[in-house]
Design an enzyme around this catalytic site. Structure first.
Site, PDB file in Angstrom:
ATOM      1  N   ASP A   1       0.812  -1.207   0.000  1.00 50.52           N
ATOM      2  CA  ASP A   1       0.000   0.000   0.000  1.00 50.52           C
ATOM      3  C   ASP A   1       0.848   1.261   0.000  1.00 50.52           C
ATOM      4  O   ASP A   1       1.909   1.322   0.627  1.00 50.52           O
ATOM      5  CB  ASP A   1      -0.904   0.028   1.234  1.00 50.52           C
ATOM      6  CG  ASP A   1      -1.811  -1.187   1.321  1.00 50.52           C
ATOM      7  OD1 ASP A   1      -1.319  -2.254   1.716  1.00 50.52           O
ATOM      8  OD2 ASP A   1      -2.997  -1.062   0.973  1.00 50.52           O
ATOM      9  N   LYS A   2       0.343   2.295  -0.666  1.00 48.11           N
ATOM     10  CA  LYS A   2       1.005   3.602  -0.635  1.00 48.11           C
ATOM     11  C   LYS A   2       0.703   4.323   0.665  1.00 48.11           C
ATOM     12  O   LYS A   2       1.607   4.824   1.337  1.00 48.11           O
ATOM     13  CB  LYS A   2       0.543   4.462  -1.820  1.00 48.11           C
ATOM     14  CG  LYS A   2       1.100   5.882  -1.768  1.00 48.11           C
ATOM     15  CD  LYS A   2       0.648   6.734  -2.940  1.00 48.11           C
ATOM     16  CE  LYS A   2       1.232   8.137  -2.836  1.00 48.11           C
ATOM     17  NZ  LYS A   2       0.839   9.000  -3.984  1.00 48.11           N
TER      18      LYS A   2
END
Length: 340
Positions: A75-76
């Site tokens: 995930d960013k």
């Protein structure tokens, strides 16, 4: 596209936010040899995509991004750790690497580059907000029950984009109504197409299980199972005891060529969500997974519950949270801790 879960209980209204403080993901690697021609870096990144992180290393080393191995995308909007590989000749140069959002935690050696899928799973630590003491108890009970009976292994909302418009693009491209030249985008849209129909198939199987099997996943004649050592097989009889012991799990179809398809009753349902004319390679995906190492820490004065757990690779933490909440989340709902 609605995701149904095995128990249709009341909704628990908690919130969570994907950010660097409240959403922590740690990759669980396979074993490394400790020697070989590749340097394995344990890397921590903050609010960066895996692609952005790899691009930063590629630019620093002045090499192609394709020469950097990785096991999965993280995930960013989170703090995440994962493992990447480069040729060992770059080890000395990497000692000078500095980036405000990336830190090399440690390193080892291995005999080959890391490849996509070379991981055991992921460990998550997520803060849930707006949780009352009663709800904290409900969450603990539901999490334990899911760990025992299994979690439907849906692709999460992140797979399909903020407005799920990529699904329609994928259909148009496969139907020949939309021409796309970019090879990476084509591959991405095909995976969206496969994922969408897997989710639709799983939705039907979950509703059937809820109606016919008291909230436990219902095994059917003709199901294809995955063993603990990664082998697919179709037994002559339903293997209920092995499933309950978490030794085997039923699988669903990611449509395409050169893939085993279910038979009998299981095959009748699967056929509704198949596309035998799709040229790309098909796969089988676990229909059910079992979260492990679940721990909860309730901060009573702040109505915050921290939940940590492990999931197998390719599975979504947000799907586990959806099953606990009995509520579907969407990207638009997760922009603020105060939004319900």
């Amino acid at each position: 596209m609605n995701r149904e879960y095995l128990e249709n209980k009341n909704t628990i209204h908690f919130q969570f936010e994907q950010n660097k403080e409240d959403f922590i993901v740690d990759e669980i690697p396979l074993a490394f040899k400790g020697n070989g021609n590749f340097a394995i870096l344990h890397v921590k990144k903050v609010e960066l995509t895996t692609w952005d992180m790899i691009a930063a290393f590629a630019e620093f080393l002045n090499i192609s991004a394709e020469k950097i191995g990785y096991a999965g995308l993280k995930d960013k909007h989170a703090t995440t750790t994962q493992y990447i590989s480069v040729e060992a000749k770059y080890e000395k140069q990497l000692k000078r690497f500095k980036h405000p959002q990336i830190k090399i935690l440690n390193s080892t050696r291995h005999t080959h580059s890391i490849r996509m899928g070379d991981l055991a799973g992921n460990h998550f630590s997520i803060n849930l907000f707006g949780v009352s003491p009663i709800e904290a108890g409900q969450i603990e009970k539901r999490a334990a029950k899911i760990a025992k009976n299994g979690l439907p292994n849906y692709f999460g909302y992140q797979r399909f984009g903020r407005d799920e418009d990529s699904i329609e693009q994928a259909r148009e491209m496969i139907a020949g109504e939309l021409h796309i030249n970019d090879a990476k985008l084509k591959k991405f849209l095909i995976s969206i197409y496969q994922s969408y129909y897997f989710n639709e198939w799983l939705h039907e199987r979950v509703v059937l299980s809820r109606n016919k099997n008291e909230g436990k996943f219902l095994l059917l004649e003709g199901d294809i199972y995955l063993t603990q050592d990664g082998k697919l097989f179709t037994p002559k009889n339903i293997v209920q005891k092995d499933f309950e012991a978490h030794k085997v799990v039923p699988t669903g179809l990611l449509c395409g060529r050169d893939v085993y398809r279910a038979r009998a009753k299981a095959g009748e349902i699967e056929a509704k969500y198949d596309d035998a004319f799709l040229y790309d390679k098909g796969l089988r995906r676990e229909a059910v997974i079992f979260p492990t190492d679940i721990k909860l820490d309730y901060k009573n004065n702040f109505d915050i519950l921290n939940i940590s757990f492990m999931l197998p690779k390719g599975s979504y933490a947000t799907v586990f949270l959806e099953a606990i909440a009995n509520n579907n989340f969407r990207a638009k709902r997760l922009t603020s801790k105060t939004t319900k």
